[in-house]
Design a protein around this motif. Structure first.
Motif, short mmCIF file in Angstrom:
data_model
loop_
_atom_site.label_atom_id
_atom_site.label_comp_id
_atom_site.label_asym_id
_atom_site.label_seq_id
_atom_site.Cartn_x
_atom_site.Cartn_y
_atom_site.Cartn_z
N MET A 1 0.85 -1.20 0.18
CA MET A 1 -0.06 -0.14 -0.02
C MET A 1 0.74 1.12 -0.04
SD MET A 1 -2.86 1.14 0.06
CE MET A 1 -4.16 -0.24 0.57
N LYS A 2 0.93 1.87 -1.00
CA LYS A 2 1.57 3.17 -1.34
C LYS A 2 1.51 4.10 -0.17
CE LYS A 2 2.96 6.61 -4.35
NZ LYS A 2 2.62 7.42 -5.74
N GLU A 3 2.73 4.51 0.59
CA GLU A 3 2.75 5.52 1.47
C GLU A 3 3.04 7.02 1.17
OE1 GLU A 3 4.90 6.23 5.78
OE2 GLU A 3 5.35 4.30 4.68
N GLU A 4 2.22 7.80 1.77
CA GLU A 4 2.24 9.14 1.29
C GLU A 4 2.29 10.02 2.21
OE1 GLU A 4 -0.34 9.04 -2.90
OE2 GLU A 4 -1.42 8.90 -0.96
N LYS A 5 2.78 11.26 2.00
CA LYS A 5 2.76 12.36 3.19
C LYS A 5 1.47 12.86 3.45
CE LYS A 5 5.20 16.69 4.36
NZ LYS A 5 6.34 17.49 4.21
N ASN A 6 1.06 12.87 4.65
CA ASN A 6 -0.15 13.42 5.13
C ASN A 6 -1.21 12.64 4.50
OD1 ASN A 6 1.04 15.68 6.54
ND2 ASN A 6 1.07 16.87 4.69
N GLU A 7 -1.25 11.28 4.33
CA GLU A 7 -1.96 10.30 3.87
C GLU A 7 -3.21 9.92 4.87
OE1 GLU A 7 -0.33 6.59 3.07
OE2 GLU A 7 0.26 6.25 5.08
N ASN A 8 -4.54 9.72 4.20
CA ASN A 8 -5.60 9.28 5.13
C ASN A 8 -5.61 7.79 4.95
OD1 ASN A 8 -7.99 8.60 6.49
ND2 ASN A 8 -9.06 10.59 5.70
N LEU A 9 -4.77 7.16 5.97
CA LEU A 9 -4.70 5.63 6.05
C LEU A 9 -5.91 5.00 6.03
CD1 LEU A 9 -2.45 3.35 5.45
CD2 LEU A 9 -2.04 3.71 7.86
N HIS A 10 -6.65 5.58 7.06
CA HIS A 10 -7.97 4.85 7.36
C HIS A 10 -8.65 4.47 6.11
CE1 HIS A 10 -11.72 4.19 9.18
NE2 HIS A 10 -11.34 3.69 10.11
N ASN A 11 -9.14 5.73 5.16
CA ASN A 11 -9.73 5.86 4.31
C ASN A 11 -9.10 4.88 2.99
OD1 ASN A 11 -11.46 7.57 5.42
ND2 ASN A 11 -11.03 9.25 3.98
N LYS A 12 -7.91 4.97 2.77
CA LYS A 12 -7.27 3.94 2.07
C LYS A 12 -7.73 2.52 2.36
CE LYS A 12 -3.17 6.35 0.56
NZ LYS A 12 -1.70 6.39 0.42
N ILE A 13 -7.29 2.06 3.44
CA ILE A 13 -7.55 0.72 4.01
C ILE A 13 -9.22 0.37 3.68
CG2 ILE A 13 -7.61 -0.92 5.61
CD1 ILE A 13 -4.88 -0.28 4.75
N GLU A 14 -9.97 1.23 4.04
CA GLU A 14 -11.47 0.89 4.02
C GLU A 14 -11.86 0.87 2.49
OE1 GLU A 14 -13.69 4.25 5.89
OE2 GLU A 14 -14.34 3.05 7.39
#
Length: 299
Positions: A177-190
């Motif tokens: 899962m690509k990591e980005e600066k200031n990412e919304n990780l919760h929304n990505k996984i959902e």
């Protein structure tokens, strides 16, 4: 032309006034010398005759259609009664349907409670079995310590191990899962889980040390924790579906393993690659903690 109309025209013509019949006045008769008593008597007799005929005709009409009118009234009354009966029946059916819906809701709630109780019992049983096994091991170690005094087993560590296993059973790891600066990780996984038709409550975090790789931000794995181990197992069983996703085709999931389990898994992967290289025409896979080579019939 009816007899009544002929009579009206004749009387109006006799006055010689030239006005419409409804506007003729008594003076129009008295002013005309041609209208004698005999003429008036004639007109009166004709009027009586016409009225008599009209009355008789009306009575015959009433007599002829009276039965049909009564029948129509009776039918109308019956229809009204049927409509009222249907309204009452519909009201009863609506109440019955509402009761059925309530019964179904109660059954669903009871089934959910039953499943929850089974899950609780399964967790308790699993914890109990693990504690028993560790306690048995601990007991054996204590007995043996009387002879050769080995390193003692800490009961607190046993409990911590059980808790950790239960915690790991509710978690899984996401790689790629690509990591980005200031990412919304919760929304990505959902969003990724929606690809698997799953929408559980989740807690997420990236693990490991971040950094740069070839000038790009290194994508650390993501630990995802759900409400229960069956949910985590179901998601892992569906993980292969991500291969067909345009967005998540390079993402893969794995159980949340301990460092020891990861080392064992790493060794299994090395052995799997060795067999694939040695026998590329056969099918090899990791099953239940060991590398298995399938026969031609099984493949």
């Amino acid at each position: 032309m009816t007899d009544a109309q002929k009579w009206i025209d004749e009387v109006a013509g006799a006055t010689g006034s030239g006005v419409r019949p409804e506007r003729i006045t008594p003076q129009d008769f008295t002013k005309n010398s041609k209208i004698t008593r005999d003429v008036m008597a004639k007109f009166l007799c004709q009027a009586l005759n016409i009225v008599s005929i009209q009355i008789r005709t009306l009575k015959e009409f009433e007599s002829e259609y009276e039965t049909e009118i009564c029948q129509a009234l009776d039918e109308s009354k019956k229809l009204s009664e049927e409509v009222e009966a249907l309204k009452a029946k519909s009201a009863i059916e609506v109440v019955d349907l509402q009761r059925e819906v309530l019964d179904l809701q109660r059954e669903l709630l009871a089934e959910k409670n039953r499943q929850l109780d089974e899950l609780k019992a399964s967790v308790v049983e699993s914890v109990g079995d693990t504690v028993k096994a560790e306690m048995k091991s601990y007991s054996g170690a204590v007995k043996q310590s009387c002879q050769n005094q080995p390193k003692s087993v800490n009961l607190k560590k046993v409990v911590e191990k059980v808790v950790e296993e239960q915690d790991r059973s509710r978690s899984f790891m996401v790689f790629g899962m690509k990591e980005e600066k200031n990412e919304n990780l919760h929304n990505k996984i959902e969003s990724m889980l929606l690809e698997l038709n799953q929408k559980p409550r989740i807690a997420v975090c990236r693990v490991g040390a971040g950094g740069m790789d070839s000038g790009k931000m290194k994508s650390r794995p993501v630990k995802v924790t759900v409400e229960s181990s069956p949910i985590a197992t179901d998601i892992l069983n569906r993980a292969n579906q991500l291969k067909n996703s345009d967005q998540y085709g390079r993402v893969f999931l794995s159980p949340d393993r301990t460092p020891k389990q990861r080392e064992e898994r790493k060794s299994l992967v090395v052995e799997l690659k060795r067999r694939v290289t040695a026998e590329p025409n056969r099918r090899h896979l990791i099953r239940k903690g060991t590398v298995v080579t399938l026969s031609e019939q099984q493949a």
